[in-house]
Design a protein around this motif. Structure first.
Motif, PDB file in Angstrom:
ATOM      1  N   LEU A 130       0.820  -1.214   0.000  1.00  0.00           N
ATOM      2  CA  LEU A 130       0.000   0.000   0.000  1.00  0.00           C
ATOM      3  C   LEU A 130       0.856   1.267   0.000  1.00  0.00           C
ATOM      4  O   LEU A 130       0.361   2.356   0.285  1.00  0.00           O
ATOM      5  CB  LEU A 130      -0.976  -0.021   1.177  1.00  0.00           C
ATOM      6  N   GLY A 131       2.142   1.113  -0.298  1.00  0.00           N
ATOM      7  CA  GLY A 131       2.980   2.290  -0.510  1.00  0.00           C
ATOM      8  C   GLY A 131       3.777   2.740   0.696  1.00  0.00           C
ATOM      9  O   GLY A 131       4.402   3.791   0.665  1.00  0.00           O
ATOM     10  N   GLY A 132       3.751   1.958   1.774  1.00  0.00           N
ATOM     11  CA  GLY A 132       4.531   2.289   2.963  1.00  0.00           C
ATOM     12  C   GLY A 132       5.849   1.544   2.955  1.00  0.00           C
ATOM     13  O   GLY A 132       6.170   0.842   1.993  1.00  0.00           O
ATOM     14  N   PRO A 133       6.618   1.679   4.045  1.00  0.00           N
ATOM     15  CA  PRO A 133       7.858   0.916   4.152  1.00  0.00           C
ATOM     16  C   PRO A 133       7.553  -0.548   4.476  1.00  0.00           C
ATOM     17  O   PRO A 133       6.399  -0.907   4.682  1.00  0.00           O
ATOM     18  CB  PRO A 133       8.557   1.589   5.336  1.00  0.00           C
ATOM     19  N   SER A 134       8.591  -1.357   4.541  1.00  0.00           N
ATOM     20  CA  SER A 134       8.373  -2.757   4.872  1.00  0.00           C
ATOM     21  C   SER A 134       8.175  -2.896   6.387  1.00  0.00           C
ATOM     22  O   SER A 134       9.094  -2.640   7.157  1.00  0.00           O
ATOM     23  CB  SER A 134       9.587  -3.559   4.399  1.00  0.00           C
ATOM     24  N   VAL A 135       6.961  -3.237   6.799  1.00  0.00           N
ATOM     25  CA  VAL A 135       6.656  -3.390   8.230  1.00  0.00           C
ATOM     26  C   VAL A 135       5.889  -4.698   8.409  1.00  0.00           C
ATOM     27  O   VAL A 135       4.807  -4.864   7.834  1.00  0.00           O
ATOM     28  CB  VAL A 135       5.774  -2.216   8.736  1.00  0.00           C
ATOM     29  N   PRO A 136       6.440  -5.634   9.178  1.00  0.00           N
ATOM     30  CA  PRO A 136       5.707  -6.885   9.380  1.00  0.00           C
ATOM     31  C   PRO A 136       4.453  -6.646  10.223  1.00  0.00           C
ATOM     32  O   PRO A 136       4.421  -5.716  11.035  1.00  0.00           O
ATOM     33  CB  PRO A 136       6.712  -7.766  10.138  1.00  0.00           C
ATOM     34  N   ALA A 137       3.442  -7.457  10.027  1.00  0.00           N
ATOM     35  CA  ALA A 137       2.189  -7.247  10.756  1.00  0.00           C
ATOM     36  C   ALA A 137       1.402  -8.542  10.859  1.00  0.00           C
ATOM     37  O   ALA A 137       1.571  -9.462  10.044  1.00  0.00           O
ATOM     38  CB  ALA A 137       1.348  -6.190  10.052  1.00  0.00           C
ATOM     39  N   VAL A 138       0.561  -8.578  11.887  1.00  0.00           N
ATOM     40  CA  VAL A 138      -0.296  -9.748  12.082  1.00  0.00           C
ATOM     41  C   VAL A 138      -1.594  -9.264  12.723  1.00  0.00           C
ATOM     42  O   VAL A 138      -1.582  -8.296  13.491  1.00  0.00           O
ATOM     43  CB  VAL A 138       0.437 -10.828  12.944  1.00  0.00           C
ATOM     44  N   GLY A 139      -2.716  -9.900  12.353  1.00  0.00           N
ATOM     45  CA  GLY A 139      -4.001  -9.425  12.887  1.00  0.00           C
ATOM     46  C   GLY A 139      -5.098 -10.445  12.734  1.00  0.00           C
ATOM     47  O   GLY A 139      -4.886 -11.552  12.234  1.00  0.00           O
ATOM     48  N   PHE A 140      -6.286 -10.059  13.217  1.00  0.00           N
ATOM     49  CA  PHE A 140      -7.468 -10.919  13.042  1.00  0.00           C
ATOM     50  C   PHE A 140      -8.711 -10.057  12.926  1.00  0.00           C
ATOM     51  O   PHE A 140      -8.686  -8.861  13.247  1.00  0.00           O
ATOM     52  CB  PHE A 140      -7.641 -11.907  14.214  1.00  0.00           C
ATOM     53  N   ALA A 141      -9.796 -10.664  12.473  1.00  0.00           N
ATOM     54  CA  ALA A 141     -11.112 -10.029  12.529  1.00  0.00           C
ATOM     55  C   ALA A 141     -12.114 -11.049  13.043  1.00  0.00           C
ATOM     56  O   ALA A 141     -12.052 -12.227  12.691  1.00  0.00           O
ATOM     57  CB  ALA A 141     -11.528  -9.537  11.150  1.00  0.00           C
ATOM     58  N   LEU A 142     -12.990 -10.566  13.910  1.00  0.00           N
ATOM     59  CA  LEU A 142     -13.984 -11.433  14.547  1.00  0.00           C
ATOM     60  C   LEU A 142     -15.371 -10.960  14.120  1.00  0.00           C
ATOM     61  O   LEU A 142     -15.664  -9.762  14.186  1.00  0.00           O
ATOM     62  CB  LEU A 142     -13.813 -11.291  16.076  1.00  0.00           C
ATOM     63  N   GLY A 143     -16.213 -11.893  13.695  1.00  0.00           N
ATOM     64  CA  GLY A 143     -17.574 -11.539  13.269  1.00  0.00           C
ATOM     65  C   GLY A 143     -18.506 -11.462  14.468  1.00  0.00           C
ATOM     66  O   GLY A 143     -18.775 -12.464  15.118  1.00  0.00           O
ATOM     67  N   LEU A 144     -19.007 -10.266  14.763  1.00  0.00           N
ATOM     68  CA  LEU A 144     -19.769 -10.094  16.005  1.00  0.00           C
ATOM     69  C   LEU A 144     -21.189 -10.669  15.924  1.00  0.00           C
ATOM     70  O   LEU A 144     -21.740 -11.080  16.949  1.00  0.00           O
ATOM     71  CB  LEU A 144     -19.795  -8.623  16.416  1.00  0.00           C
ATOM     72  N   GLU A 145     -21.795 -10.724  14.724  1.00  0.00           N
ATOM     73  CA  GLU A 145     -23.108 -11.379  14.619  1.00  0.00           C
ATOM     74  C   GLU A 145     -22.991 -12.847  15.045  1.00  0.00           C
ATOM     75  O   GLU A 145     -23.849 -13.370  15.735  1.00  0.00           O
ATOM     76  CB  GLU A 145     -23.632 -11.334  13.174  1.00  0.00           C
ATOM     77  N   ARG A 146     -21.898 -13.461  14.603  1.00  0.00           N
ATOM     78  CA  ARG A 146     -21.727 -14.889  14.940  1.00  0.00           C
ATOM     79  C   ARG A 146     -21.446 -15.053  16.425  1.00  0.00           C
ATOM     80  O   ARG A 146     -21.903 -16.004  17.044  1.00  0.00           O
ATOM     81  CB  ARG A 146     -20.639 -15.513  14.062  1.00  0.00           C
ATOM     82  N   VAL A 147     -20.711 -14.125  17.020  1.00  0.00           N
ATOM     83  CA  VAL A 147     -20.492 -14.181  18.477  1.00  0.00           C
ATOM     84  C   VAL A 147     -21.838 -14.052  19.178  1.00  0.00           C
ATOM     85  O   VAL A 147     -22.157 -14.814  20.098  1.00  0.00           O
ATOM     86  CB  VAL A 147     -19.546 -13.052  18.946  1.00  0.00           C
ATOM     87  N   SER A 148     -22.640 -13.106  18.722  1.00  0.00           N
ATOM     88  CA  SER A 148     -23.930 -12.870  19.360  1.00  0.00           C
ATOM     89  C   SER A 148     -24.839 -14.102  19.252  1.00  0.00           C
ATOM     90  O   SER A 148     -25.532 -14.458  20.209  1.00  0.00           O
ATOM     91  CB  SER A 148     -24.591 -11.648  18.716  1.00  0.00           C
ATOM     92  N   LEU A 149     -24.808 -14.776  18.084  1.00  0.00           N
ATOM     93  CA  LEU A 149     -25.616 -15.993  17.912  1.00  0.00           C
ATOM     94  C   LEU A 149     -25.229 -17.073  18.915  1.00  0.00           C
ATOM     95  O   LEU A 149     -26.064 -17.861  19.343  1.00  0.00           O
ATOM     96  CB  LEU A 149     -25.389 -16.572  16.505  1.00  0.00           C
ATOM     97  N   MET A 150     -23.936 -17.096  19.258  1.00  0.00           N
ATOM     98  CA  MET A 150     -23.431 -18.187  20.100  1.00  0.00           C
ATOM     99  C   MET A 150     -23.382 -17.850  21.579  1.00  0.00           C
ATOM    100  O   MET A 150     -23.156 -18.736  22.392  1.00  0.00           O
ATOM    101  CB  MET A 150     -21.995 -18.521  19.669  1.00  0.00           C
ATOM    102  N   LEU A 151     -23.543 -16.592  21.914  1.00  0.00           N
ATOM    103  CA  LEU A 151     -23.339 -16.175  23.304  1.00  0.00           C
ATOM    104  C   LEU A 151     -24.392 -16.806  24.209  1.00  0.00           C
ATOM    105  O   LEU A 151     -25.585 -16.570  24.031  1.00  0.00           O
ATOM    106  CB  LEU A 151     -23.420 -14.648  23.392  1.00  0.00           C
ATOM    107  N   PRO A 152     -23.977 -17.603  25.189  1.00  0.00           N
ATOM    108  CA  PRO A 152     -24.971 -18.209  26.071  1.00  0.00           C
ATOM    109  C   PRO A 152     -25.638 -17.129  26.919  1.00  0.00           C
ATOM    110  O   PRO A 152     -24.972 -16.216  27.399  1.00  0.00           O
ATOM    111  CB  PRO A 152     -24.143 -19.147  26.961  1.00  0.00           C
TER     112      PRO A 152
END
Ligand code: ATP
Ligand code: MG
Length: 421
Positions: free
Chosen positions: A294-316
């Protein structure tokens, strides 16, 4: 006249559901802050080029799921389908790389993808995501997985599995592609049309196809994890050993290929058998090349995304604290009582005690009916007789127990009771 309806796959979150959402979002914020991640709020729409370049032109998201429209001057804009691209753009644009690394961000908000709506799959949905910039050490991968795992465990989501794979370096994938393609061309007649097309554009994605015949046909496909460079292998081994050392169980899934092009090395998904077909709650991985792409310097990275509708469906239900929305119903009636009631309501709210009144009620009977409906815990009865005595009757709406209390200083008295109980 016809009523105007909401858009297909775009849901209202009604007041009965918002406590659940606040509960999930509060937990996400608390865990993210505890791991040293700071909140970033990025825009909901961006230049289309940002997503095309980062997510990858050959992906489902960019090919068919984005909400793209021309701005008034013709510039192509897109409603964000995910949060990593915008976070990286902001990181580069604000020259955050000049500040000390590592830097860790999280976001919560709506995302937009044109998909076939079904349970756990919407066109406007919500994600909590976290991104860690500046560390290639496998402990950063472990940290990001731990944040997600601890949050979901804290919410008591049932039957979770962490599936993990390594996608190697881009060199590893380039060397593996012809090996995979050779295998796939022998199976070509068994693959779905989509996969046959993917063979040309993005052969790794064939391994991720959900069609049963494709899965069967690729069961014995050569594994990328058997073709990792020594560096990638060591990185993966360290991640796995670290997860074990902090007691996070995982299942190796050599077919796990994320649907976004920017991932490398560690790639993971958390699934639950409770979710049926849409079984992934959250997913992520390492994306060391993206900042540069995306035009920046070389920077290592790690991440995640969590789907909140699915969390809500499963929340006891049991993990939710029960709470009365409003604590006190102020039942004031009669000329004098009504006047004092207005002042009392305001005083209670000013000291932070939730209080409510139905202004349409003018008799004690009508007030008590509304108090029961309001699901408040207490009613404060204040008629002309009480007003003359300078007192109120505090009534517990569940037990019906009553006590008389002085009106003067009532809000501070009740405040001290709520903070000490
Ligand atoms: P899937 O395989 O379910 O399509 P994905 O690989 O497209 O997921 P990601 O882009 O990695 O999903 O997004 C991370 C999480 O966001 C998913 O695990 C899921 O919980 C959630 N998610 C993705 N798309 C949707 C959607 N359309 N509706 C609701 N939640 C979604
Ligand atoms: Mg998808």
């Amino acid at each position: 006249m016809d009523t105007i309806k909401g858009i297909k796959g775009v849901k209202d979150i009604l007041p009965e559901e918002t406590p659940r959402w606040r509960f999930i979002e509060d937990a996400a914020r608390r865990w993210a802050l505890c791991y040293g991640y700071q909140e970033i709020r990025i825009p909901i729409f961006e230049l289309t080029a940002l997503f095309a370049r980062s997510i990858g032109a050959e992906t489902d998201i960019v090919e068919k799921e984005m909400y793209t429209f021309p701005d008034r001057d013709g510039t192509s804009l897109t409603l964000r389908p995910e949060g990593t691209a915008g976070t990286v753009r902001a990181f580069i644009e604000h020259n955050r790389v000049a500040d000390p690394l590592p830097q860790k961000y999280f976001y919560i908000g709506p995302m937009f993808r044109h998909e076939r709506p079904q349970a756990g799959r919407l066109r406007q949905f919500h994600q909590f995501g976290a991104e860690s910039f500046g560390t290639s050490d496998p402990r950063a991968d472990i940290e990001i997985i731990a944040l997600l795992w601890r949050l979901l465990s804290d919410l008591s989501l049932p039957e979770l599995t962490l599936e993990i794979n390594s996608l190697g370096s881009s060199g590893d994938r380039a060397a593996y592609k012809p090996i995979l393609l050779k295998f796939l061309s022998q199976q070509k007649s068994l693959l779905c049309a989509n996969c046959r097309r993917r063979m040309e554009t993005n052969p790794l994605r064939v391994l991720d196809c959900k069609v049963a015949d494709c899965r069967a046909a690729t069961e014995s496909a050569p594994r990328l994890t058997n073709h990792l460079s020594p560096e990638a292998r060591t990185h993966f081994d360290h991640v796995l050993a670290g997860l074990t050392s902090i007691g996070i169980p995982y299942r190796l899934n050599p077919r796990l290929v994320r649907g976004l092009d920017y991932y490398c090395l560690t790639s993971f998904e958390i699934t639950s058998t409770q979710l049926g077909a849409q079984n992934a709650v959250g997913a992520g991985g390492r994306y060391d090349g993206l900042v540069e792409t995306l035009g920046g310097p070389s920077v290592p990275a790690v991440g995640f995304a969590l789907g909140l509708e699915r969390v809500s469906l499963m929340l006891p239900e049991a993990s939710m604290p029960s709470s009365h929305q409003v604590l006190y119903y102020v039942a004031s009636f009669g000329d004098h009582g009504t006047k004092l009631g207005l002042v009392l309501l305001d005083e209670l709210r000013r000291v932070g005690i939730s209080a409510h009144c139905d202004y349409r009620a003018s008799t004690l009977k009508a007030h008590l009916r509304q108090a029961d409906r309001s699901r408040c815990r207490y009613a404060i009865l204040l008629g002309d007789d009480e007003a003359t005595r300078g007192s109120v009757i505090l009534r517990n709406l569940e037990s019906k127990a009553q006590e008389e209390l002085p009106l003067a200083g009532l809000s501070s008295l009740l405040k001290s009771r709520t903070t000490s109980s």
